[in-house]
Design an enzyme around this catalytic site. Structure first.
Site, short mmCIF file in Angstrom:
data_model
loop_
_atom_site.label_atom_id
_atom_site.label_comp_id
_atom_site.label_asym_id
_atom_site.label_seq_id
_atom_site.Cartn_x
_atom_site.Cartn_y
_atom_site.Cartn_z
N ASP A 99 4.71 0.60 11.95
CA ASP A 99 3.51 -0.05 11.40
C ASP A 99 3.38 -1.51 11.83
OD1 ASP A 99 2.86 2.31 10.19
OD2 ASP A 99 3.57 1.74 8.19
N ARG A 147 -8.63 -0.53 4.74
CA ARG A 147 -7.74 0.48 4.15
C ARG A 147 -6.39 -0.14 3.80
NH1 ARG A 147 -6.88 5.54 7.67
NH2 ARG A 147 -5.63 5.91 5.83
N ARG A 199 -4.52 10.67 4.34
CA ARG A 199 -3.46 11.68 4.43
C ARG A 199 -2.45 11.61 3.30
NH1 ARG A 199 -2.94 14.02 9.17
NH2 ARG A 199 -0.80 14.52 8.63
N ASP A 225 5.03 20.05 7.66
CA ASP A 225 6.00 21.15 7.54
C ASP A 225 7.27 20.76 6.77
OD1 ASP A 225 6.23 19.48 9.90
OD2 ASP A 225 7.95 20.70 10.47
N LEU A 226 7.72 19.50 6.91
CA LEU A 226 8.95 19.10 6.22
C LEU A 226 8.74 19.08 4.71
CD1 LEU A 226 9.98 16.17 8.60
CD2 LEU A 226 10.92 18.48 8.57
N CYS A 259 -5.15 13.30 13.17
CA CYS A 259 -5.08 11.89 12.77
C CYS A 259 -5.08 11.07 14.04
CB CYS A 259 -3.80 11.67 11.99
SG CYS A 259 -3.44 9.97 11.64
N ILE A 296 8.06 6.94 16.77
CA ILE A 296 7.75 7.65 15.52
C ILE A 296 6.49 8.52 15.68
CG2 ILE A 296 7.28 7.42 13.03
CD1 ILE A 296 10.09 6.47 13.79
N LYS A 343 0.84 -1.21 0.00
CA LYS A 343 0.00 0.00 0.00
C LYS A 343 0.87 1.25 0.00
CE LYS A 343 -1.74 1.43 4.14
NZ LYS A 343 -1.38 2.81 4.51
N ASN A 344 1.85 1.27 0.90
CA ASN A 344 2.61 2.52 1.07
C ASN A 344 3.64 2.75 -0.03
OD1 ASN A 344 1.09 3.07 3.26
ND2 ASN A 344 2.63 2.50 4.79
N ARG A 349 0.84 14.66 13.13
CA ARG A 349 1.31 14.46 11.77
C ARG A 349 1.30 15.72 10.89
NH1 ARG A 349 -0.97 8.85 9.47
NH2 ARG A 349 0.89 9.00 8.18
N PRO A 350 2.12 16.70 11.22
CA PRO A 350 2.20 17.90 10.38
C PRO A 350 2.86 17.60 9.03
CG PRO A 350 3.90 17.94 12.08
CD PRO A 350 3.08 16.70 12.33
N1 EPU Z 1 6.51 14.57 10.49
C1 EPU Z 1 6.64 15.91 10.77
N2 EPU Z 1 6.57 16.80 9.73
C2 EPU Z 1 6.37 16.40 8.44
C3 EPU Z 1 6.24 15.02 8.16
C4 EPU Z 1 6.33 14.13 9.22
O1 EPU Z 1 6.82 16.30 11.92
O2 EPU Z 1 6.31 17.27 7.55
C5 EPU Z 1 6.59 13.60 11.59
C6 EPU Z 1 5.31 12.78 11.73
O3 EPU Z 1 4.34 13.44 12.49
C7 EPU Z 1 5.82 11.51 12.38
C8 EPU Z 1 7.21 11.35 11.77
O4 EPU Z 1 7.58 12.64 11.28
O5 EPU Z 1 5.93 11.70 13.75
C9 EPU Z 1 7.32 10.34 10.64
O6 EPU Z 1 6.33 10.61 9.67
P1 EPU Z 1 6.52 10.26 8.14
O7 EPU Z 1 6.40 11.49 7.34
O8 EPU Z 1 7.73 9.42 7.95
O9 EPU Z 1 5.23 9.37 7.87
P2 EPU Z 1 4.25 9.43 6.63
O10 EPU Z 1 5.02 9.58 5.38
O11 EPU Z 1 3.14 10.35 6.91
C10 EPU Z 1 4.38 6.85 6.15
C11 EPU Z 1 3.40 5.73 6.07
C12 EPU Z 1 2.87 5.41 7.46
C13 EPU Z 1 4.07 5.02 8.34
C14 EPU Z 1 5.10 6.17 8.35
C15 EPU Z 1 6.35 5.85 9.13
C16 EPU Z 1 2.45 6.03 3.87
C17 EPU Z 1 1.29 6.41 3.04
N3 EPU Z 1 2.29 6.10 5.20
O12 EPU Z 1 3.65 7.96 6.68
O13 EPU Z 1 2.02 4.29 7.33
O14 EPU Z 1 3.64 4.75 9.64
O15 EPU Z 1 5.48 6.49 7.00
O16 EPU Z 1 6.97 4.72 8.62
O17 EPU Z 1 3.49 5.69 3.36
C18 EPU Z 1 0.22 2.85 7.88
O18 EPU Z 1 0.40 2.27 6.79
O19 EPU Z 1 -0.52 2.37 8.78
C19 EPU Z 1 0.90 4.12 8.13
C20 EPU Z 1 0.50 4.98 9.06
#
Ligand code: EPU
Length: 426
Positions: A313, A405, A99, A131-132, A123, A335, A22-23, A128-129
């Protein structure tokens, strides 16, 4: 709402084919926005999140057609073609459901010079901002404005490559920036990039579309931008989280499963952890073979980390496993700040868990008891399925849409291996 009814106590035995990830599929589908030529994707799983991404892409102008060969549709194969982008806005109604919608921002901005995406909002697993993602786009020359609950990004003269140093690691930001940089002028370096297999899979797909990318899978990715990308073909990698989940299903039920297509290289740390709990995981020529090495499971500590560490996950599923292990296990979630929603539900099934901040201490018990439970997140929900498979009596899992999902035909796959699990339609 549908529910699942599970009668516990049957060991899972047989084979389960692992679906496409999925991811990995979600960002790769968004990458189809980067070219006016067709992108053929194979091994796309049939999941609610994938359907949400398809509707989002369709409203941006992507035509999605199943691949037909010899008169019948190839399962999981689709052509994504977007001759003309018809909208550069990702609306609230779709983004709030999923998201990962924010992953269209990079490709739309790079191809059209502008994009707006509804802010995803809260969420179940944390704030889960994004900003990055946004500061990264600014480094590539985009102007970012937040207005009326939307992010407006503009780069009317195109994006320009740059060095982006992420202050912390983000899978989504790495993916979004890698897609945008593929069409930016000049070179971009992503430093402190995510190393997840899904990031590597996206890089493989982008390269098949003509992008020049080096270093995916390390913390430093270099992208030489191109004026345009072309169509291509790509097969999505197997879902390492689904594979890890079913490995734990074999372990918790004292069964024996062969996970077809599962890749050990994506699960090295998980396999090592399972082995230290008394589970044997052996690569076969078709995937991975999982069973208990001998007797009862023993407790092991974990903390979740970015790849190659223990994945967040799989944290909830591992906690379910530890509820029946011998000894005390400490589980630290590093995380997401709020990813313990399964704890009170597991406790209703007799699990002994104490949480303190980001740390959960699980004392293994002899037996869980079935109960009506529910969860507000995908991985929390599946951890309750694992607990239900081994619990005495019946477990009734409500809000099954969370599972839909991310787990393709879960009850069918487990049912074929002897689990008594039934979906009761609303
Ligand atoms: N974060 C920030 N700012 C940002 C982006 C992220 O502070 O701009 C923080 C997040 O709040 C979190 C951490 O950084 O605390 C890591 O977030 P990341 O951006 O790596 O996660 P994501 O890309 O939103 C993907 C997966 C998630 C998985 C995470 C971590 C997808 C669609 N989703 O999310 O999958 O948990 O990476 O490995 O790829 C799931 O499948 O159940 C799921 C939640």
């Amino acid at each position: 709402m549908d529910k699942l009814v599970i009668s516990g106590g049957r060991p899972g035995r047989g084979e389960i084919t692992i679906s496409g990830s999925k991811n990995a599929a979600l960002p790769i589908m968004a990458a189809s926005l980067l070219t006016e030529e067709g992108l053929r994707l194979r091994n796309v799983p049939d999941l609610a999140d994938i359907r949400s991404m398809k509707s989002l892409l369709a409203q941006h102008g992507v035509v999605i057609e199943p691949v037909v060969s010899d008169g019948s549709e190839d399962a999981g194969a689709f052509d994504f073609t977007v001759a003309r982008i018809t909208s550069t806005t990702a609306p609230y109604d779709i983004v709030r459901k999923m998201r990962a919608s924010v992953l269209v921002l990079g490709p739309l901005l790079a191809r059209e010079g502008q994009a707006s995406v509804s802010l995803p909002g809260g969420c179940a697993i944390g704030t889960r901002p994004i900003d990055l993602h946004l500061t990264g786009f600014e480094r590539l020359g985009a102007k970012i404005e937040l207005r009326d609950g939307y992010v407006y990004a503009a780069a009317p003269n195109g994006l320009t490559g740059s060095e982006i140093v992420f202050p912390s690691i983000s899978v989504g930001a790495t993916e979004n920036l890698m897609m945008a940089a593929s069409l930016a002028a000049g070179e971009t370096q992503l430093i402190n990039a995510a190393r997840e297999p899904e990031v590597v899979d996206l890089a493989h797909c982008l390269k098949a579309m003509g992008a020049e990318i080096e270093g995916a899978g390390t913390d430093r990715i270099r992208i030489r931008g191109k004026a345009r990308l072309h169509g291509g073909e790509h097969r999505i990698i197997p879902d390492r989280i689904e594979a890890g989940t079913y490995a734990m299903a074999a372990a918790i039920t004292d069964g024996e499963l062969e996970l077809l297509d599962a890749r050990a290289s994506d699960l090295l740390f998980v396999i090592e952890t399972l082995e230290s709990c008394g589970v044997s995981v052996t690569p076969t020529n078709r995937g991975l073979h999982v069973k208990r090495a001998n007797g009862r499971l023993c407790a092991t500590d974990i903390e979740t980390q970015e790849f190659p560490g223990f994945p967040t996950d799989l944290q909830a599923q591992f906690m379910a496993l530890m509820t029946t292990a011998e000894g005390v296990s400490t589980i630290e979630e590093r995380i997401f700040e709020n990813r313990f929603m399964h704890v009170p539900e597991l406790a209703r099934m007799g699990a002994q868990i104490i949480t303190e901040g980001a740390c959960a201490t699980v004392t293994g018990c002899e037996k869980l008891r079935g109960a009506p439970v529910m969860a507000t997140d995908l991985r929390a929900s599946v951890s309750l399925v694992l607990a239900g498979l081994v619990a005495d009596g019946q477990t009734e899992l409500n809000r099954v849409y969370h599972l839909d999902r991310g787990y393709e035909r879960l009850e069918e796959k487990l049912g074929a291996c002897g689990a008594e699990i039934e979906r009761v339609p609303a």
